[in-house]
Motif scaffolding. Structure first.
Motif, PDB file in Angstrom:
ATOM      1  N   LYS A  52       3.011   6.846   3.909  1.00 59.42           N
ATOM      2  CA  LYS A  52       2.443   5.577   3.447  1.00 59.42           C
ATOM      3  C   LYS A  52       3.552   4.581   3.137  1.00 59.42           C
ATOM      4  CE  LYS A  52      -1.068   4.299   2.621  1.00 59.42           C
ATOM      5  NZ  LYS A  52      -1.260   3.243   1.717  1.00 59.42           N
ATOM      6  N   ALA A  87       3.271   1.372   3.809  1.00 64.54           N
ATOM      7  CA  ALA A  87       2.714   0.015   3.620  1.00 64.54           C
ATOM      8  C   ALA A  87       2.888  -0.459   2.179  1.00 64.54           C
ATOM      9  CB  ALA A  87       1.226   0.019   3.977  1.00 64.54           C
ATOM     10  N   VAL A 119       0.902  -2.032  -0.217  1.00 73.11           N
ATOM     11  CA  VAL A 119      -0.532  -2.324  -0.411  1.00 73.11           C
ATOM     12  C   VAL A 119      -0.721  -3.202  -1.641  1.00 73.11           C
ATOM     13  CG1 VAL A 119      -2.820  -1.269  -0.658  1.00 73.11           C
ATOM     14  CG2 VAL A 119      -0.992  -0.012   0.514  1.00 73.11           C
ATOM     15  N   GLY A 120      -1.527  -4.237  -1.508  1.00 75.06           N
ATOM     16  CA  GLY A 120      -1.820  -5.103  -2.657  1.00 75.06           C
ATOM     17  C   GLY A 120      -2.614  -4.327  -3.692  1.00 75.06           C
ATOM     18  N   ASP A 121      -2.191  -4.372  -4.951  1.00 70.88           N
ATOM     19  CA  ASP A 121      -2.884  -3.604  -5.992  1.00 70.88           C
ATOM     20  C   ASP A 121      -4.166  -4.280  -6.449  1.00 70.88           C
ATOM     21  OD1 ASP A 121      -1.084  -1.498  -6.099  1.00 70.88           O
ATOM     22  OD2 ASP A 121       0.282  -2.625  -7.390  1.00 70.88           O
ATOM     23  N   PRO A 173      -8.444  -0.053  -4.297  1.00 75.25           N
ATOM     24  CA  PRO A 173      -8.328   1.415  -4.312  1.00 75.25           C
ATOM     25  C   PRO A 173      -6.870   1.814  -4.111  1.00 75.25           C
ATOM     26  CG  PRO A 173      -9.354   0.653  -2.266  1.00 75.25           C
ATOM     27  CD  PRO A 173      -9.247  -0.537  -3.158  1.00 75.25           C
ATOM     28  N   ASP A 174      -6.427   2.861  -4.797  1.00 72.36           N
ATOM     29  CA  ASP A 174      -5.077   3.394  -4.543  1.00 72.36           C
ATOM     30  C   ASP A 174      -5.228   4.438  -3.440  1.00 72.36           C
ATOM     31  OD1 ASP A 174      -2.662   4.871  -4.527  1.00 72.36           O
ATOM     32  OD2 ASP A 174      -2.201   4.056  -6.512  1.00 72.36           O
ATOM     33  N   ILE A 175      -4.824   4.049  -2.233  1.00 69.26           N
ATOM     34  CA  ILE A 175      -5.068   4.884  -1.046  1.00 69.26           C
ATOM     35  C   ILE A 175      -4.297   6.205  -1.145  1.00 69.26           C
ATOM     36  CG2 ILE A 175      -5.036   4.933   1.473  1.00 69.26           C
ATOM     37  CD1 ILE A 175      -4.732   1.798   1.312  1.00 69.26           C
ATOM     38  N   LEU A 176      -3.040   6.092  -1.550  1.00 65.70           N
ATOM     39  CA  LEU A 176      -2.185   7.287  -1.609  1.00 65.70           C
ATOM     40  C   LEU A 176      -2.731   8.282  -2.637  1.00 65.70           C
ATOM     41  CD1 LEU A 176       0.357   8.616  -0.521  1.00 65.70           C
ATOM     42  CD2 LEU A 176       1.708   7.325  -2.172  1.00 65.70           C
ATOM     43  N   ALA A 195       8.153   4.049  -2.730  1.00 69.05           N
ATOM     44  CA  ALA A 195       8.131   3.272  -3.977  1.00 69.05           C
ATOM     45  C   ALA A 195       9.158   2.170  -3.852  1.00 69.05           C
ATOM     46  CB  ALA A 195       8.451   4.158  -5.169  1.00 69.05           C
ATOM     47  N   MET A 196       8.711   0.987  -4.060  1.00 69.35           N
ATOM     48  CA  MET A 196       9.616  -0.172  -4.031  1.00 69.35           C
ATOM     49  C   MET A 196       9.694  -0.682  -5.459  1.00 69.35           C
ATOM     50  SD  MET A 196      11.281  -2.593  -2.571  1.00 69.35           S
ATOM     51  CE  MET A 196      10.962  -2.654  -0.821  1.00 69.35           C
ATOM     52  N   GLU A 197      10.900  -0.654  -6.035  1.00 67.18           N
ATOM     53  CA  GLU A 197      11.028  -1.019  -7.441  1.00 67.18           C
ATOM     54  C   GLU A 197      12.142  -2.049  -7.616  1.00 67.18           C
ATOM     55  OE1 GLU A 197       8.909   0.242  -9.551  1.00 67.18           O
ATOM     56  OE2 GLU A 197       8.141   1.949  -8.416  1.00 67.18           O
ATOM     57  N   LYS A 240       5.329   8.322  -9.600  1.00 69.23           N
ATOM     58  CA  LYS A 240       4.417   8.113  -8.460  1.00 69.23           C
ATOM     59  C   LYS A 240       4.270   9.398  -7.636  1.00 69.23           C
ATOM     60  CE  LYS A 240       5.239   3.217  -8.279  1.00 69.23           C
ATOM     61  NZ  LYS A 240       5.946   2.082  -7.723  1.00 69.23           N
ATOM     62  N   LYS A 282       0.522  10.858  -7.579  1.00 68.57           N
ATOM     63  CA  LYS A 282      -0.190  10.724  -6.301  1.00 68.57           C
ATOM     64  C   LYS A 282      -0.137  12.014  -5.477  1.00 68.57           C
ATOM     65  CE  LYS A 282       0.688   5.764  -6.375  1.00 68.57           C
ATOM     66  NZ  LYS A 282       0.373   4.521  -5.687  1.00 68.57           N
TER      67      LYS A 282
HETATM   68  N1  CTP Z   1      -0.174   2.589  -2.442  1.00 67.59           N
HETATM   69  C1  CTP Z   1      -1.444   2.802  -1.951  1.00 67.59           C
HETATM   70  N2  CTP Z   1      -2.488   2.047  -2.396  1.00 67.59           N
HETATM   71  C2  CTP Z   1      -2.313   1.102  -3.336  1.00 67.59           C
HETATM   72  C3  CTP Z   1      -1.007   0.868  -3.842  1.00 67.59           C
HETATM   73  C4  CTP Z   1       0.036   1.629  -3.365  1.00 67.59           C
HETATM   74  O1  CTP Z   1      -1.612   3.660  -1.092  1.00 67.59           O
HETATM   75  N3  CTP Z   1      -3.335   0.385  -3.750  1.00 67.59           N
HETATM   76  C5  CTP Z   1       0.918   3.416  -1.947  1.00 67.59           C
HETATM   77  C6  CTP Z   1       1.997   2.673  -1.194  1.00 67.59           C
HETATM   78  O2  CTP Z   1       1.725   2.648   0.184  1.00 67.59           O
HETATM   79  C7  CTP Z   1       3.238   3.479  -1.512  1.00 67.59           C
HETATM   80  C8  CTP Z   1       2.970   4.045  -2.886  1.00 67.59           C
HETATM   81  O3  CTP Z   1       1.555   3.970  -3.072  1.00 67.59           O
HETATM   82  O4  CTP Z   1       3.394   4.575  -0.644  1.00 67.59           O
HETATM   83  C9  CTP Z   1       3.642   3.305  -4.023  1.00 67.59           C
HETATM   84  O5  CTP Z   1       3.390   1.929  -3.925  1.00 67.59           O
HETATM   85  P1  CTP Z   1       4.009   0.900  -4.980  1.00 67.59           P
HETATM   86  O6  CTP Z   1       3.482  -0.453  -4.648  1.00 67.59           O
HETATM   87  O7  CTP Z   1       5.486   1.113  -5.078  1.00 67.59           O
HETATM   88  O8  CTP Z   1       3.421   1.422  -6.345  1.00 67.59           O
HETATM   89  P2  CTP Z   1       2.032   1.313  -7.054  1.00 67.59           P
HETATM   90  O9  CTP Z   1       1.387   2.654  -6.991  1.00 67.59           O
HETATM   91  O10 CTP Z   1       1.249   0.168  -6.525  1.00 67.59           O
HETATM   92  O11 CTP Z   1       2.480   1.093  -8.567  1.00 67.59           O
HETATM   93  P3  CTP Z   1       3.152  -0.208  -9.260  1.00 67.59           P
HETATM   94  O12 CTP Z   1       2.605  -1.398  -8.534  1.00 67.59           O
HETATM   95  O13 CTP Z   1       2.712  -0.094 -10.640  1.00 67.59           O
HETATM   96  O14 CTP Z   1       4.633  -0.035  -9.086  1.00 67.59           O
END
Ligand code: CTP
Length: 400
Positions: free
Chosen positions: A271, A273, A275-277, A303-306, A323-325, A336, A340
């Protein structure tokens, strides 16, 4: 991949022979040592001098070349070549290769080599579609030859149909694949890449800076290594890598549906991508007009797909997250990985020069479920893609 490799390029007699000049030049540009062998009939279409100029090596034509120790040279080339390429390959050379006929320089050298062979057919449609040619190609496929399918279109003879030599990019891709160990053959790999877009109204959306380069690099390398790859992609400006099935999505909800419906049959899911939270609680059906001086938009969680994939993960399936931080990289990444239910997580920091969005390079730390960590220094995204895939393959082989 091609740097320092010896490529024996066999040019046989068809109108597409002139296209082998471009291939020679691109191969040399990529750092390969190109040795051209031509059938006599190929010399009717293009001069050996063209290939000698472009390759910097003598082009070898027939077995009766008096000033050339061919009998030694062709065997040593058969041994020295990392890969053989027949482009264009006529129906005649395909038939000879399928049946072990060795009656000129090209066919004898081919018979002698143990290197992988790439065959790029180019001929009249009738000849190509003829069952005998198709059967010969099947024989070659069964023996492990790599066939780069011809394209369709208007042929030199005026006919329309299959038989045009594949373009140079496809030939280069086929050559790279032949030089690459097919260690992911038989595996289904799903990769997500790019950003998602959450519509506010018909003209505006919330998104992020992801370009999709990392995910596309992983998909391309996985396909090159023999996997059956599905790429679920948010909107990007990138070309679809060769040999993969691409599914385009826009929003996080669309990505969720596209991924979850295909998850069961995957051996590895990566994963990458961004993804917009959140998404706007409501998407206006008409363009929002400016009225007040400030404006608040109510957002709801996507939805949190992962996380969902982690919950549903089947035995033997591997899940790799990203994880992009911007701060506390490893602590956030570790959280994470656990939350996950990932087997591996690739952590990259936006603060590291040359890493993250839009670059062609990346640096990362790989975190594993058993607590191991591995630092991947700054490297090209396709190199990091290979490293990620190799680590996942090792996990798969060890039963985790
Ligand atoms: N991801 C996902 N679905 C979401 C958000 C994230 O599947 N709605 C997946 C991303 O593809 C990535 C991982 O979760 O592989 C971490 O994404 P990241 O944006 O770094 O973290 P978040 O889980 O969104 O947490 P935060 O925004 O609090 O850092």
């Amino acid at each position: 991949m091609l740097r320092g490799k010896t490529v024996a390029l066999c040019v046989t007699g068809g109108i597409a022979a002139y296209k082998a000049a471009d291939l020679t030049s691109k191969l040399r540009g990529a750092g390969a040592d190109v040795r051209v062998l031509m059938t006599e009939s190929a010399t009717q279409f293009i001069s050996p001098i063209t290939f000698e100029t472009l390759s910097g090596n003598r082009a070898v034509v027939d077995t009766f070349d008096r000033d050339f120790a061919w009998e030694v040279e062709h065997i040593s080339l058969a041994k020295a070549a990392d890969v053989f390429v027949i482009a264009p390959a006529t129906a005649n050379i395909i038939a000879k290769a399928a049946h072990g006929i060795a009656d000129d320089m090209v066919s004898t050298t081919l018979l002698a080599t143990r290197a992988p062979v790439v065959v790029a057919p180019a001929m009249n449609t009738g000849m190509y579609d003829n069952p005998v040619t198709q059967q010969n190609l099947e024989t070659l496929r069964e023996r492990g030859f790599h066939i780069v399918e011809p394209a369709s279109g208007r042929l030199a003879c005026g006919d329309e149909g299959r038989g045009k030599l594949a373009d140079t990019a496809a030939l280069l891709c086929g050559i790279e694949a032949a030089l690459t160990a097919q260690d992911l053959a038989g595996l289904n790999v799903l990769v997500t890449a790019g950003p998602t877009r959450e519509a506010l109204d018909p003209v505006r959306f919330l998104s992020n800076h992801s370009t999709g380069k990392m995910g596309y690099a992983i998909a391309a390398r996985a396909a090159m290594r023999g996997a059956r790859v599905t790429l679920v992609s948010g909107p990007t400006a990138l070309e679809t890598p060769k040999g993969i099935c691409r599914v385009d999505v826009v929003s996080a909800c669309e990505m969720r549906d596209a991924v979850v419906s295909r998850a069961e049959q995957q051996d590895i899911i990566i994963k990458a991508a961004a993804v917009g939270d959140y998404r706007p609680a409501e998407t206006a059906s008409e363009k929002l007009k400016k009225r007040a001086d400030d404006m608040a938009v109510s957002l709801v969680r996507n939805p949190d797909i992962l996380q969902e994939l982690g919950r549903k993960k089947r035995v033997g399936q591997l899940l790799c997250g990203f994880a992009m931080e911007t701060q506390n990289l490893l602590a956030n990444a570790e959280e994470k990985l656990r939350n996950k239910n990932c087997d591996m997580l690739v952590a990259n920091s936006l603060r590291e020069p040359g890493a993250g969005f839009a670059h062609d390079t990346n640096a990362a730390t790989l975190l594993f479920a058993d607590g191991r960590r591995e630092t991947a220094p700054l490297m090209r995204k396709d190199e990091l893609a290979d490293l990620i895939l190799s680590r996942l393959l090792a996990l798969l082989r060890s039963g985790r």
